[in-house]
Write a protein that holds these residues in place. Structure first.
Motif, PDB file in Angstrom:
ATOM      1  N   ASN A 296       2.323  10.765  -9.305  1.00 35.85           N
ATOM      2  CA  ASN A 296       1.497  11.233 -10.403  1.00 35.85           C
ATOM      3  C   ASN A 296       0.321  12.210 -10.163  1.00 35.85           C
ATOM      4  OD1 ASN A 296       2.520   9.109 -11.832  1.00 35.85           O
ATOM      5  ND2 ASN A 296       1.126   7.432 -11.251  1.00 35.85           N
ATOM      6  N   SER A 297      -0.132  12.366  -8.805  1.00 40.39           N
ATOM      7  CA  SER A 297      -0.824  13.602  -8.724  1.00 40.39           C
ATOM      8  C   SER A 297      -0.190  14.954  -8.485  1.00 40.39           C
ATOM      9  CB  SER A 297      -1.784  13.134  -7.154  1.00 40.39           C
ATOM     10  OG  SER A 297      -0.879  13.445  -6.222  1.00 40.39           O
ATOM     11  N   GLY A 298       0.901  15.025  -7.780  1.00 37.01           N
ATOM     12  CA  GLY A 298       1.675  16.292  -8.013  1.00 37.01           C
ATOM     13  C   GLY A 298       1.275  16.915  -6.612  1.00 37.01           C
ATOM     14  N   LYS A 299       0.612  16.105  -5.808  1.00 33.43           N
ATOM     15  CA  LYS A 299       0.187  16.533  -4.298  1.00 33.43           C
ATOM     16  C   LYS A 299       1.141  16.182  -3.343  1.00 33.43           C
ATOM     17  CE  LYS A 299      -3.473  18.774  -5.926  1.00 33.43           C
ATOM     18  NZ  LYS A 299      -3.739  20.136  -5.601  1.00 33.43           N
ATOM     19  N   LYS A 300       1.209  16.534  -2.144  1.00 35.58           N
ATOM     20  CA  LYS A 300       2.155  16.124  -1.142  1.00 35.58           C
ATOM     21  C   LYS A 300       1.421  14.925  -0.187  1.00 35.58           C
ATOM     22  CE  LYS A 300       4.315  20.586  -0.566  1.00 35.58           C
ATOM     23  NZ  LYS A 300       4.513  21.909   0.233  1.00 35.58           N
ATOM     24  N   TYR A 301       0.212  15.104  -0.208  1.00 35.56           N
ATOM     25  CA  TYR A 301      -0.115  14.188   0.814  1.00 35.56           C
ATOM     26  C   TYR A 301      -1.367  13.261   0.235  1.00 35.56           C
ATOM     27  CZ  TYR A 301       1.812  17.238   4.260  1.00 35.56           C
ATOM     28  OH  TYR A 301       2.731  17.967   5.091  1.00 35.56           O
ATOM     29  N   ALA A 302      -1.584  11.953   0.553  1.00 33.79           N
ATOM     30  CA  ALA A 302      -2.855  11.190   0.324  1.00 33.79           C
ATOM     31  C   ALA A 302      -3.650  11.467   1.348  1.00 33.79           C
ATOM     32  CB  ALA A 302      -2.468   9.716  -0.243  1.00 33.79           C
ATOM     33  N   THR A 303      -5.070  11.472   1.292  1.00 29.30           N
ATOM     34  CA  THR A 303      -6.000  11.725   2.207  1.00 29.30           C
ATOM     35  C   THR A 303      -6.938  10.566   2.002  1.00 29.30           C
ATOM     36  OG1 THR A 303      -7.418  12.884   0.979  1.00 29.30           O
ATOM     37  CG2 THR A 303      -5.599  14.156   2.182  1.00 29.30           C
ATOM     38  N   LEU A 304      -7.401  10.064   3.361  1.00 32.37           N
ATOM     39  CA  LEU A 304      -8.333   9.074   3.500  1.00 32.37           C
ATOM     40  C   LEU A 304      -9.551   9.683   4.504  1.00 32.37           C
ATOM     41  CD1 LEU A 304      -9.449   6.136   3.214  1.00 32.37           C
ATOM     42  CD2 LEU A 304      -8.050   5.545   5.357  1.00 32.37           C
ATOM     43  N   ASN A 305     -10.813   9.587   3.917  1.00 28.74           N
ATOM     44  CA  ASN A 305     -11.887  10.278   4.625  1.00 28.74           C
ATOM     45  C   ASN A 305     -12.930   8.969   4.816  1.00 28.74           C
ATOM     46  OD1 ASN A 305     -11.634  13.286   4.502  1.00 28.74           O
ATOM     47  ND2 ASN A 305     -11.236  12.703   2.574  1.00 28.74           N
ATOM     48  N   VAL A 306     -13.527   8.846   6.228  1.00 30.66           N
ATOM     49  CA  VAL A 306     -14.348   7.933   6.533  1.00 30.66           C
ATOM     50  C   VAL A 306     -15.537   8.478   6.942  1.00 30.66           C
ATOM     51  CG1 VAL A 306     -14.761   6.076   8.168  1.00 30.66           C
ATOM     52  CG2 VAL A 306     -12.586   6.500   7.548  1.00 30.66           C
ATOM     53  N   LYS A 307     -16.690   8.152   6.033  1.00 36.10           N
ATOM     54  CA  LYS A 307     -18.083   8.776   6.199  1.00 36.10           C
ATOM     55  C   LYS A 307     -19.034   7.678   6.423  1.00 36.10           C
ATOM     56  CE  LYS A 307     -16.667  12.550   2.965  1.00 36.10           C
ATOM     57  NZ  LYS A 307     -17.078  13.505   2.115  1.00 36.10           N
ATOM     58  N   GLY A 308     -20.068   8.211   6.949  1.00 35.13           N
ATOM     59  CA  GLY A 308     -21.138   7.139   7.032  1.00 35.13           C
ATOM     60  C   GLY A 308     -21.859   6.905   5.860  1.00 35.13           C
TER      61      GLY A 308
ATOM     62  N   ALA B  46       0.723  -1.096   0.096  1.00 36.50           N
ATOM     63  CA  ALA B  46      -0.127   0.048   0.057  1.00 36.50           C
ATOM     64  C   ALA B  46       0.829   1.335  -0.149  1.00 36.50           C
ATOM     65  CB  ALA B  46      -1.046  -0.085   1.275  1.00 36.50           C
ATOM     66  N   LYS B  47       1.852   1.254   0.848  1.00 34.12           N
ATOM     67  CA  LYS B  47       2.955   2.440   0.988  1.00 34.12           C
ATOM     68  C   LYS B  47       3.361   2.561  -0.695  1.00 34.12           C
ATOM     69  CE  LYS B  47       4.176   1.818   5.382  1.00 34.12           C
ATOM     70  NZ  LYS B  47       5.539   1.551   6.454  1.00 34.12           N
ATOM     71  N   ASP B  48       3.874   1.621  -1.438  1.00 36.98           N
ATOM     72  CA  ASP B  48       4.287   1.828  -2.590  1.00 36.98           C
ATOM     73  C   ASP B  48       3.244   2.260  -3.464  1.00 36.98           C
ATOM     74  OD1 ASP B  48       6.735   0.611  -1.925  1.00 36.98           O
ATOM     75  OD2 ASP B  48       6.434  -1.429  -2.558  1.00 36.98           O
ATOM     76  N   TYR B  49       2.263   1.623  -3.499  1.00 36.08           N
ATOM     77  CA  TYR B  49       0.946   2.339  -4.348  1.00 36.08           C
ATOM     78  C   TYR B  49       0.793   3.723  -3.951  1.00 36.08           C
ATOM     79  CZ  TYR B  49      -3.678   2.783  -6.322  1.00 36.08           C
ATOM     80  OH  TYR B  49      -4.548   3.226  -7.326  1.00 36.08           O
ATOM     81  N   LEU B  50       0.696   4.061  -2.838  1.00 32.87           N
ATOM     82  CA  LEU B  50       0.371   5.375  -2.450  1.00 32.87           C
ATOM     83  C   LEU B  50       1.344   6.247  -2.765  1.00 32.87           C
ATOM     84  CD1 LEU B  50      -1.536   5.097   1.085  1.00 32.87           C
ATOM     85  CD2 LEU B  50      -2.464   5.692  -1.307  1.00 32.87           C
ATOM     86  N   SER B  51       2.750   5.896  -2.667  1.00 33.80           N
ATOM     87  CA  SER B  51       3.738   6.789  -3.170  1.00 33.80           C
ATOM     88  C   SER B  51       3.794   6.820  -4.553  1.00 33.80           C
ATOM     89  CB  SER B  51       5.178   6.007  -2.561  1.00 33.80           C
ATOM     90  OG  SER B  51       5.386   6.081  -1.384  1.00 33.80           O
ATOM     91  N   ASN B  52       3.507   6.029  -5.491  1.00 35.27           N
ATOM     92  CA  ASN B  52       3.309   6.196  -6.900  1.00 35.27           C
ATOM     93  C   ASN B  52       2.123   6.885  -7.124  1.00 35.27           C
ATOM     94  OD1 ASN B  52       5.561   4.614  -7.615  1.00 35.27           O
ATOM     95  ND2 ASN B  52       4.521   2.776  -7.592  1.00 35.27           N
ATOM     96  N   ALA B  53       1.063   6.847  -6.648  1.00 34.25           N
ATOM     97  CA  ALA B  53      -0.150   7.727  -6.817  1.00 34.25           C
ATOM     98  C   ALA B  53       0.104   9.317  -6.408  1.00 34.25           C
ATOM     99  CB  ALA B  53      -1.191   7.281  -6.049  1.00 34.25           C
ATOM    100  N   LEU B  54       0.889   9.485  -5.420  1.00 36.38           N
ATOM    101  CA  LEU B  54       1.362  10.931  -4.880  1.00 36.38           C
ATOM    102  C   LEU B  54       2.240  11.431  -5.838  1.00 36.38           C
ATOM    103  CD1 LEU B  54       1.741  10.665  -1.191  1.00 36.38           C
ATOM    104  CD2 LEU B  54       0.633  12.032  -2.201  1.00 36.38           C
TER     105      LEU B  54
ATOM    106  N   ILE C 130       4.997   7.930   4.479  1.00 36.89           N
ATOM    107  CA  ILE C 130       4.547   8.320   3.239  1.00 36.89           C
ATOM    108  C   ILE C 130       3.283   9.511   3.262  1.00 36.89           C
ATOM    109  CG2 ILE C 130       4.825   6.266   1.994  1.00 36.89           C
ATOM    110  CD1 ILE C 130       1.789   5.912   2.346  1.00 36.89           C
ATOM    111  N   LEU C 131       3.317   9.962   4.587  1.00 32.35           N
ATOM    112  CA  LEU C 131       2.260  11.176   4.715  1.00 32.35           C
ATOM    113  C   LEU C 131       0.914  10.818   4.388  1.00 32.35           C
ATOM    114  CD1 LEU C 131       4.936  14.176   3.768  1.00 32.35           C
ATOM    115  CD2 LEU C 131       4.601  12.929   6.123  1.00 32.35           C
ATOM    116  N   VAL C 132       0.346   9.963   4.814  1.00 28.34           N
ATOM    117  CA  VAL C 132      -1.058   9.926   4.706  1.00 28.34           C
ATOM    118  C   VAL C 132      -1.782  10.522   5.575  1.00 28.34           C
ATOM    119  CG1 VAL C 132      -2.954   7.837   4.761  1.00 28.34           C
ATOM    120  CG2 VAL C 132      -0.679   7.538   3.840  1.00 28.34           C
ATOM    121  N   ALA C 133      -2.876  11.254   5.144  1.00 27.47           N
ATOM    122  CA  ALA C 133      -3.609  12.276   6.113  1.00 27.47           C
ATOM    123  C   ALA C 133      -4.904  11.671   6.114  1.00 27.47           C
ATOM    124  CB  ALA C 133      -3.615  13.637   5.521  1.00 27.47           C
TER     125      ALA C 133
END
Length: 66
Positions: free
Chosen positions: A19-31, A9-17, A56-59
């Motif tokens: 490609n996105s050009g952003k600094k942080y991957a975010t995970l939101n949990v909602k109902g 997951a770290k490798d995947y998120l690092s690659n996704a980051l 990997i700075l997951v927010a």
């Protein structure tokens, strides 16, 4: 809050980051969703409303659960 992130997951998120050009991957949990929760991934440069985790700075936003 505890969140375990596998090496794959770290490798995947690092690659996704990269490609996105952003600094942080975010995970939101909602109902909602099938199990009562809906998980949304996104990317941001400004983590001020998130809790930053791991090297990997997951927010994570869990304010919807309070």
């Amino acid at each position: 809050m505890m969140l375990n992130i596998s090496d794959n997951a770290k490798d995947y998120l690092s690659n996704a980051l990269s490609n996105s050009g952003k600094k942080y991957a975010t995970l939101n949990v909602k109902g909602g969703g099938c199990s009562g929760f809906k998980y949304e991934w996104d990317f941001t440069d400004d983590p001020k409303e998130y809790q930053v985790l791991d090297d990997i700075l997951v927010a994570v936003s869990y304010t919807h659960l309070r």
